[in-house]
Design a protein around this motif. Structure first.
Motif, PDB file in Angstrom:
ATOM      1  N   VAL A   1       4.820  -8.242  -1.665  1.00 32.58           N
ATOM      2  CA  VAL A   1       4.892  -9.067  -2.877  1.00 32.58           C
ATOM      3  C   VAL A   1       5.766  -8.392  -3.924  1.00 32.58           C
ATOM      4  O   VAL A   1       6.672  -9.004  -4.507  1.00 32.58           O
TER       5      VAL A   1
ATOM      6  N   GLN B   1       0.488  -6.470  -0.867  1.00 34.53           N
ATOM      7  CA  GLN B   1       1.090  -6.355  -2.188  1.00 34.53           C
ATOM      8  C   GLN B   1       2.405  -5.583  -2.142  1.00 34.53           C
ATOM      9  O   GLN B   1       3.269  -5.785  -3.007  1.00 34.53           O
TER      10      GLN B   1
ATOM     11  N   ALA C   1       6.225 -11.606  -9.371  1.00 30.21           N
ATOM     12  CA  ALA C   1       5.172 -11.224  -8.429  1.00 30.21           C
ATOM     13  C   ALA C   1       3.868 -11.962  -8.661  1.00 30.21           C
ATOM     14  O   ALA C   1       3.017 -12.010  -7.753  1.00 30.21           O
TER      15      ALA C   1
ATOM     16  N   GLY D   1       2.414 -14.455  -5.996  1.00 25.10           N
ATOM     17  CA  GLY D   1       1.977 -13.754  -4.799  1.00 25.10           C
ATOM     18  C   GLY D   1       0.747 -12.906  -5.040  1.00 25.10           C
ATOM     19  O   GLY D   1      -0.139 -12.806  -4.182  1.00 25.10           O
TER      20      GLY D   1
END
Length: 239
Positions: free
Chosen positions: A124, A121, A163, A166
């Motif tokens: 991302v 993350q 985001a 993702g």
């Protein structure tokens, strides 16, 4: 003795494993949600360090993402579980306890999944922030927006918009990683399926049921994420 049918296995009757499998599925969702939430915190901090941090924080964030994306997830769970158990046992011995004190399996699994997903993350969120047009940030500064107002009204909404795809991919990975937490003793969906398969001698039936439940959870959560993505991209021209 007559073997129970497939429908009997997934039912709630005397031979049914439906309630136990449902409880395992709920535990799977809870582990995935907890790990995902922890990963979002680590991801946000890691992205901030890479974008706005100094040389040291950028180096730490880079090392974090490189190491955690290079180590098998199962090994990370082992490290959290046995490392946490060793630390708790050492503290317990200082207060007169004896023997091995195990670290809570749910907590170890959620932390391990969270830390590993946080590395993903991080990238991302960093990529999503880089997708925000610099002109929008310059316009916010020209309007005299404070840093907090700039973040809450410009940076955060636009970064989240970019985001979301993702984040959806990371959620699907986290959902599958939750099956590894069974090694800590947590009875989630896969572990419950293993128990049912061993008790009845019908492994294919139970693993097939588990696969269908995982697929249902994945499909439903994917639909919810798609709904959120469409909602956040209203008014945006699609390529």
């Amino acid at each position: 003795m007559t073997q129970p049918s497939f429908l009997d296995l997934i039912g709630s009757g005397p031979d049914g494993w439906g309630p136990a499998l449902a409880a395992g599925a709920l535990m799977t969702i809870l582990i995935a949600l907890a790990g995902y939430a922890i990963g979002m915190v680590f991801g946000a901090l890691g992205a901030w360090a890479k974008i706005a941090g100094g040389p040291i924080s950028r180096s730490v964030a880079g090392t974090y993402t490189t190491v955690l994306r290079g180590i098998p997830d199962l090994l990370v769970i082992y490290l959290f579980y046995f490392g946490g158990s060793t630390a708790i046992s050492a503290v317990g011995h200082l207060f007169g306890a004896s023997g091995f004190i195990s670290f809570p399996g749910f907590l170890a699994g959620a932390l391990a999944v969270g830390v590993t997903s946080g590395a993903q993350q991080t990238e991302v969120f960093r990529g999503a922030y880089k997708a925000v047009h610099s002109g929008e940030l310059e316009a916010a500064i020209a309007c005299g927006m404070s840093p907090f107002l700039r973040f809450s009204r410009i940076i955060a909404p636009l970064t989240l918009r970019y985001a979301l795809p993702g984040m959806g991919n990371v959620w699907q990975i986290v959902l599958k990683e939750s099956a590894l937490v069974s090694i800590t003793g947590v009875v989630e969906l896969l572990r419950q399926s293993q128990i049912g398969a061993g008790s009845t001698g019908r492994p294919f039936d139970f693993y097939f049921i588990a696969a269908m439940i995982y697929l249902a959870i994945s499909t439903l959560s994917g639909a919810l994420l798609q709904f959120g993505e469409k909602r956040f991209t209203r008014g945006v021209r699609r390529g």
